[in-house]
Motif scaffolding. Structure first.
Motif, PDB file in Angstrom:
ATOM      1  N   SER A  66       9.412   6.453  52.014  1.00  9.00           N
ATOM      2  CA  SER A  66       8.769   5.418  51.173  1.00  9.00           C
ATOM      3  C   SER A  66       9.316   5.560  49.900  1.00  9.00           C
ATOM      4  O   SER A  66       9.939   6.168  49.602  1.00  9.00           O
ATOM      5  N   GLY A  67       8.764   4.712  48.888  1.00 10.68           N
ATOM      6  CA  GLY A  67       9.325   4.686  47.589  1.00 10.68           C
ATOM      7  C   GLY A  67      10.220   3.753  46.953  1.00 10.68           C
ATOM      8  O   GLY A  67      10.169   3.578  45.727  1.00 10.68           O
ATOM      9  N   SER A  68      10.670   2.790  47.736  1.00  7.57           N
ATOM     10  CA  SER A  68      11.613   2.128  46.954  1.00  7.57           C
ATOM     11  C   SER A  68      10.808   1.132  46.031  1.00  7.57           C
ATOM     12  O   SER A  68      11.167   0.789  45.203  1.00  7.57           O
ATOM     13  N   VAL A  69       9.589   0.434  46.562  1.00  8.83           N
ATOM     14  CA  VAL A  69       8.854  -0.407  45.897  1.00  8.83           C
ATOM     15  C   VAL A  69       8.339   0.245  44.689  1.00  8.83           C
ATOM     16  O   VAL A  69       8.707  -0.064  43.398  1.00  8.83           O
ATOM     17  N   ASN A 121      13.875   3.776  56.075  1.00  6.00           N
ATOM     18  CA  ASN A 121      13.138   2.923  55.338  1.00  6.00           C
ATOM     19  C   ASN A 121      12.950   1.545  55.716  1.00  6.00           C
ATOM     20  O   ASN A 121      13.737   1.330  56.531  1.00  6.00           O
ATOM     21  N   ASP A 154      12.438  -3.694  52.813  1.00  8.75           N
ATOM     22  CA  ASP A 154      11.505  -4.508  52.327  1.00  8.75           C
ATOM     23  C   ASP A 154      12.004  -5.976  51.430  1.00  8.75           C
ATOM     24  O   ASP A 154      11.325  -6.581  51.089  1.00  8.75           O
ATOM     25  N   GLY A 182       5.235  -2.979  57.517  1.00 11.76           N
ATOM     26  CA  GLY A 182       4.268  -2.807  56.476  1.00 11.76           C
ATOM     27  C   GLY A 182       3.828  -1.279  56.196  1.00 11.76           C
ATOM     28  O   GLY A 182       3.494  -1.090  54.809  1.00 11.76           O
ATOM     29  N   ASP A 183       3.748  -0.501  57.047  1.00  9.50           N
ATOM     30  CA  ASP A 183       3.370   1.008  56.536  1.00  9.50           C
ATOM     31  C   ASP A 183       4.595   1.928  57.190  1.00  9.50           C
ATOM     32  O   ASP A 183       4.818   1.440  58.441  1.00  9.50           O
ATOM     33  N   ASN A 184       4.934   2.804  56.660  1.00  9.47           N
ATOM     34  CA  ASN A 184       5.968   3.759  57.013  1.00  9.47           C
ATOM     35  C   ASN A 184       5.400   4.898  58.082  1.00  9.47           C
ATOM     36  O   ASN A 184       6.228   5.523  58.537  1.00  9.47           O
ATOM     37  N   GLY A 200       1.000   3.655  48.029  1.00 12.97           N
ATOM     38  CA  GLY A 200       1.553   3.254  49.366  1.00 12.97           C
ATOM     39  C   GLY A 200       0.884   2.185  50.086  1.00 12.97           C
ATOM     40  O   GLY A 200      -0.015   1.759  49.372  1.00 12.97           O
ATOM     41  N   THR A 201       1.073   1.925  51.177  1.00  9.12           N
ATOM     42  CA  THR A 201       0.444   0.918  51.838  1.00  9.12           C
ATOM     43  C   THR A 201      -0.205   1.297  52.977  1.00  9.12           C
ATOM     44  O   THR A 201      -1.329   0.677  53.409  1.00  9.12           O
TER      45      THR A 201
HETATM   46  N1  GLU Z   1       8.653   0.690  52.583  1.00 11.91           N
HETATM   47  C1  GLU Z   1       7.827   1.051  51.405  1.00 11.91           C
HETATM   48  C2  GLU Z   1       8.525   1.397  50.178  1.00 11.91           C
HETATM   49  O1  GLU Z   1       9.505   2.033  50.437  1.00 11.91           O
HETATM   50  C3  GLU Z   1       6.565   1.691  51.818  1.00 11.91           C
HETATM   51  C4  GLU Z   1       5.704   1.338  52.977  1.00 11.91           C
HETATM   52  C5  GLU Z   1       4.622   2.321  52.779  1.00 11.91           C
HETATM   53  O2  GLU Z   1       4.089   2.599  51.619  1.00 11.91           O
HETATM   54  O3  GLU Z   1       4.262   2.924  53.883  1.00 11.91           O
HETATM   55  O4  GLU Z   1       8.230   1.243  49.188  1.00 11.91           O
END
Ligand code: GLU
Length: 392
Positions: A63-66, A147, A150, A160-162, A220-221
């Motif tokens: 995760s981490g892109s957002v 990933n 998104d 929605g969640d990783n 995170g989600t």
């Molecule tokens: N795909 C989202 C991201 O890279 C994270 C999803 C999650 O937090 O599980 O930010």
């Protein structure tokens, strides 16, 4: 029109242990300034280098892109809209991958970016495409970093969640172990902030802990709930899930060496076949059917599939070859299966029980609504966490 066939088995014997590691945003981004947590990334990739030296094949779900893109678009975790998050993901994903690439090269290996959407996992052909790509990268010794894409997904069409994404990846590559690294040591029997909360070392049946596992992380989600759902998906695929704290040093090997506290969700001893897993452990279902009670009961006795006239009600707009929930009249989910007809066709055929499918539709098709080979009767192994889609 031909009947939908069950694909041949895809698994081949392998001698290297395969492992999927999932890391969440809270570990990868500094909460205050939303910049990459380089110290953690160094610890993680150095540990992965050790695992690779020991012969493990590793796939990372990151995760981490957002979180890492929010600064660029001038938004914050608290006030980001869906569009802000999509734009943030577009900005943050290259920051994330750049950091991974530089650090991995320092540790002597290369990485590749694999961005997927829900459809890439749920559509059989696209699923196989992703799978082939991931396998090709593994064969080359390049570590795939997966990933969700998104930027192109909105709420209704995203994983929605990783956590569950990582479980899907584990199923896809036939991993032996799934590591979910997070901000807590593992699973507790109740909210860990409650007095007397007891740490759980080992879990066979995740359903007993679902209630205790509410709440989400700040960045995170997912929360513990999605981690347990992911663990259940992995269990069904014969993969053991380890939920552990993402420490700076040896986050994975520290657990494997027995040096660190963690919760182990043990793989079911008789995992489902790859086809059954793909059918049952889905992230989104196209619709649902309620079937007559006696027909539902007979499924447990080994009856093979059922017909349109066995249907009591149809929910959702689905297409031919979509996978559906099957409920009995008491509201229990009894099976999941791939439907031979669309919802419109199902409605027409079931309203005319005395006529053949050929007379109604004008072409020869299976008399069965769901064929036995495309139907999985649910045992205690499966969680039915997603609600049926209600008709409008
Ligand atoms: N795909 C989202 C991201 O890279 C994270 C999803 C999650 O937090 O599980 O930010």
């Amino acid at each position: 029109m031909p009947t939908l066939e069950q694909p041949k088995s895809e698994s081949k014997p392998r001698n290297k242990p395969r492992i999927v590691i999932k890391v969440g945003s809270s570990l990868l981004a500094n909460v205050k300034n939303l910049t990459p947590s380089f110290a953690f990334m160094h610890g993680l990739l150095s540990d992965i280098a050790n695992l690779r030296d020991q012969g493990y094949e590793v796939v990372l779900t990151s995760s981490g892109s957002v979180a890492l893109g929010l600064n660029t678009i001038g938004s914050t975790i608290e006030n980001a809209s869906v569009q802000d998050k999509q734009a943030a993901a577009a900005c943050g994903q290259p920051i994330l991958m750049h950091a991974y690439k530089q650090i991995a090269l320092e540790y002597g290996f290369d990485i590749a970016q694999v961005l997927v959407t829900l459809d890439d996992l749920e559509n059989r052909r696209r699923f196989l495409n992703v799978k082939n790509t991931v396998h090709r990268l593994i064969k080359q010794g390049v570590m795939p970093i997966v990933n969700e894409n998104d930027t192109v997904t909105t709420e209704e069409i995203r994983v929605g969640d990783n956590d569950r994404l990582a479980a899907k990846v584990a199923q896809m590559i036939g991993a032996e172990q799934l590591f979910i690294l997070t901000c807590i040591d593992g699973v507790y029997d109740r909210d860990p902030s409650e007095e007397g909360a007891i740490f759980v070392d080992s879990i066979e049946d995740v359903s007993s802990y679902m209630e205790a596992a509410s709440g989400t992380s700040s960045l995170g989600t997912g929360g513990m709930l999605t981690k347990l759902q992911a663990a259940n998906m992995a269990q069904n695929a014969g993969c053991t899930t380890i939920i552990a704290r993402g420490t700076m040093e040896a986050p994975v090997t520290g657990v494997l060496n027995g040096d660190r506290k963690h919760t182990k969700c043990i793989a079911h001893s008789s995992p489902s076949s790859a086809w059954n897993i793909w059918l049952t452990d889905r992230l989104q279902m196209a619709g649902s059917l309620v079937i007559k009670q006696e027909v539902a009961d007979a499924l447990f006795g080994g009856d093979d599939g059922f017909y349109c006239h066995d249907v009591v009600s149809i929910h959702g707009n689905f297409e031919r070859a979509d996978v559906l929930h099957v409920y009995d009249e008491k509201g229990e989910e009894v099976a999941r299966g791939l439907c031979n007809f669309s919802s419109d066709e199902t409605a027409i055929i079931s309203s005319r029980p005395d006529e053949t499918v050929k007379t109604i539709l004008g072409y020869t098709a299976s008399q069965r609504l769901i064929n036995s080979e495309n139907l999985v009767v649910l045992g205690d192994h499966h969680l039915s966490w997603d609600e049926p889609i209600q008709s409008e």
